[in-house]
Structure formats: structure tokens, C-alpha cells
Design a protein around this motif. Sequence first.
Motif, PDB file in Angstrom:
ATOM      1  N   HIS A  82     -69.902  10.847  79.629  1.00 49.27           N
ATOM      2  CA  HIS A  82     -70.233   9.416  79.630  1.00 49.27           C
ATOM      3  C   HIS A  82     -71.171   9.068  80.783  1.00 49.27           C
ATOM      4  N   TYR A 125     -63.664   3.319  89.198  1.00 50.08           N
ATOM      5  CA  TYR A 125     -62.583   2.795  88.360  1.00 50.08           C
ATOM      6  C   TYR A 125     -61.262   2.572  89.103  1.00 50.08           C
ATOM      7  N   ARG A 135     -60.713   3.991  80.670  1.00 49.83           N
ATOM      8  CA  ARG A 135     -60.430   3.538  79.310  1.00 49.83           C
ATOM      9  C   ARG A 135     -59.980   2.075  79.293  1.00 49.83           C
ATOM     10  N   MET A 157     -62.746  -0.479  79.415  1.00 48.81           N
ATOM     11  CA  MET A 157     -63.738  -0.473  78.333  1.00 48.81           C
ATOM     12  C   MET A 157     -63.271  -1.316  77.147  1.00 48.81           C
ATOM     13  N   GLN A 177     -66.976   0.030  73.186  1.00 51.73           N
ATOM     14  CA  GLN A 177     -67.407   1.064  74.132  1.00 51.73           C
ATOM     15  C   GLN A 177     -66.616   2.350  73.941  1.00 51.73           C
TER      16      GLN A 177
END
Length: 469
Positions: free
Chosen positions: A69, A83, A386, A389, A393
Motif C-alpha cells: 500500500h 497509524y 485498517r 480506512m 479504501q
Amino acid sequence: MQQPAKGLKRGLSARHIRFMALGSAIGTGLFYGSASAIQMAGPAVLLAYLIGGAAVFMVMRALGEMAVHNPVAGSFGQYASTYLGPMAGFILGWTYAFEMVIVGMADVTAFGIYMGFWFPEVSRWIWVLGIVSVVGGLNLCNVKVFGEMEFWLSLLKVAAIVAMILGGFGIMLFGISSAPGAQATDISNLWSHGGFMPNGVGGLIASFAVVMFAFGGIEIIGVTAGEAKDPQRVLPRAINAVPLRILLFYVLTMLVLMSIFPWQQIGSQGSPFVQIFDNLGISSAATILNIVVISAAVSAINSDIFGAGRMMYGLAQQGHAPKGFARLSRNGVPWLTVVVMSCALLLGVLLNYLIPENVFLLIASVATFATVWVWLMILFTQVAMRRSMSAEQVAQLKFPVPFWPYAPMAAIAFMLFIFGVLGYFPDTQAALIVGVVWIVLLVLAYLTWVKPAAGKAVPVEQEPTFSHR
């Protein structure tokens, strides 16, 4: 005069990356450490490798999802900053670099010991100084040179393991053995000496500390993301292929060893590999093994310098390490990090003489804590990514984690269980204590020196870091 490169060069092919990960994870843990794991668990160690391998595969898929990604230098250190917050990235990045330094010190010391087998009259420090200089110099070259060296060194290790597995099956199936008085060997040895789990569930659990350390180093695939050619194609292939191959190598090797010899005998007469070659009647078994372990040590030192150097480069870009670590040579190599790592490894020579061997081994055991900590943080980071998103996405992810969210959660629970194992058994409690102290020191360092300047760090997504030439 040539100008410094503007960014890391993508010179690593799928072949390089695949064998770099193999080289990092197949080393002392297999050649020597496997014997202690067998003594703890008996034949049930096969279950430990299968369970541990499955957990590590989930770590690699989590890392792969993030690396495909967003393929950047510093890899999971930068992902954690994005994150989980800057402090998490700082702690993860420096813990990985620390792990590489500690393991590297053990590797250069091992190289000196191996060379002493052939040249006992030569002082060990001469060999250590020589190998650090050579490998450090190679790491200053174009990354493709590093990749080629790692490919051939790892290929030699893999070939030796394959030869040992085939030789073991030859002994089992055809009785190919010229060792005097060799006993009949077959797979019944797996349950004929106290049962498949002779030391009970406790022995199986105790072996996890050794087993998980043996898989350490495979996360270097993520560190290569910034220098991989076509990372969206290369990284998934490498990640899917390597864990399975490593698992096969470990499980097949253990299966052959414990079928040929009663498990209590493994490691009692030196390295398990020497026992196999001796049983085949190869008189030069010790020499063959020495060539293999020397290549394994050089390969590991090579990967240690590369992995820590690239991680420190990523930390410097975020303001989590001295700015000089982000300076590149004309070959697109962060030269200062290579120099610092080489000096750190030379410090290991000094420590090797100043402190007793048992203290050095105690320090080296901290690498087990660091390895599992890094994996746990990778899993936490992927979960956080995750959750940040949208459904659209997530649908666009090119290499998503399988069985989301159950598999990552199971892997997280397993890593926490490993910390419990380290804390429960007396032999590994010291490693857990030292590891916790290390994390506390990193938190204090971040709050004291890094946090005031943390707001000035360039966001990961905006960094024009890489040259595609």
C-alpha cells in the motif's frame, strides 16, 4: 565530482528479496539453536515450529499489506508513526535497530569462532575486524551489489540444508550410512522414546522462546520495500513464498534429525548437522559444516547492517534520529548508518573480551524480546491502518490480510502469549526484564529529546524519497 543521490535506488529484484529473507531467518537458530528446542519439547517441537510459523506468516501478511500500500524506507517504523503515533514509530524503529545490533554482535563473534576452527593461532579480533570491514564496505556499494552477495550466501545455506535433508532421507529409506555400528533409523523414533510429547505441554510451551527467535529476521522483507523494483508485484510474491519455504526447511530438518537419532542424542555430539554428515560416512563433515556456518554468519552480518541502516534512515527522515543518517552517497546508500552499524559491531568485539560469555549471551537473549515486540507492533499497526480506512479504501487494497480480522487478532494473542512464556521460565526472565527496561528508556528518550521537534516531521505520504533508476 558526482553529486549524492536524491533517494534510495530500487535495485533489489524478487530473487534478491526472497533470498535475503531466507538468509535472515535461516542461520544460528537452525544450525545450532534447534538442538536446544528439541531438548525442551522432544519430537513435539514440530508442532511448535508449525504454530510459530503460522503466526509469523500472519505478521508477514500484515506487513505486506502495508508495504504494498505504501512502499517506503523505514517500513514498519514509519507505518507505526502514521497509524499509532510518532512515539510508537520511534520505539518500534529503534527496537528493530537495537535487535540488529545485538544479533550482529553475536554474529561477528560467531564468525571469529568459526575461523578459529581452521586458524587457531590467529587472534579472533583480526577476523572480526576483517569481516566487519569487508561487509561494511560492500554495504556502501550500490544496493544491487548487496543483493547479489546476499543471494549467493543464502543460496549456499539453502543448498546445505537441502543436502542434509536428502542425505537424512537416504539414511532412512535406503540405509545409506557407513558410520560403524549405526543403528536402524526410521520415523518410529518420533514416538519410541517417551512418546511424541515426552516433556509434556510445559516442554512444548518452553520451546516457543527458541522457536520464535529462530524465525527472527524475516521482517527484513518490509525494510526492502523502499529499494524493491516494482514493489507491488515483487513484495507479495516474496512474502507468500518465503514463510512457507522457511517452515518446510525447519520442519523437514527437524523431522529428519529426530527420525535418524533418538531426540535425546541430538546436539549431544556437537552440531546436529555434523551428526548427519558423520552418519553418512563423510569424514570432512566438520569442515563442510564450518563452510556453511561461516557463510551463514557473513550473510547474517550483511543483513544486520542493511536492515538497521535502512531503518535508521527512515527514522532520520521523521526526525527520530540524527539528520546525518538520511544523507545518501552517490550510490544511493545511507552511508552514515552503515558506518555507525559497523562501529557498533566492532564494539561487540570489545564487549566479547570485557564481559564473561554468560553475560554476553544474556544480552543477546534480549534479541528474542525485541523480535517478538517488533512483530507485535507490526500487527497492531496493521489493525490501526485498517480501522483508519473507509470500506472503499479497504476494497482497493492490492494485498489484503487473509481472514480479517480473526487471523491478525489470533496472531496478536499468540505474541502476547510468547511474552508470558519469557516471563514464566527462569532462563528467559532476564531477557524480558531487560527488554521492558529498554522500552521504558526509549519512552523517556522520546519525551525528552524527540517530542519537542516531532511536529516538524514530514508526513510519510508526502516524502519524495525514492529514485526509480
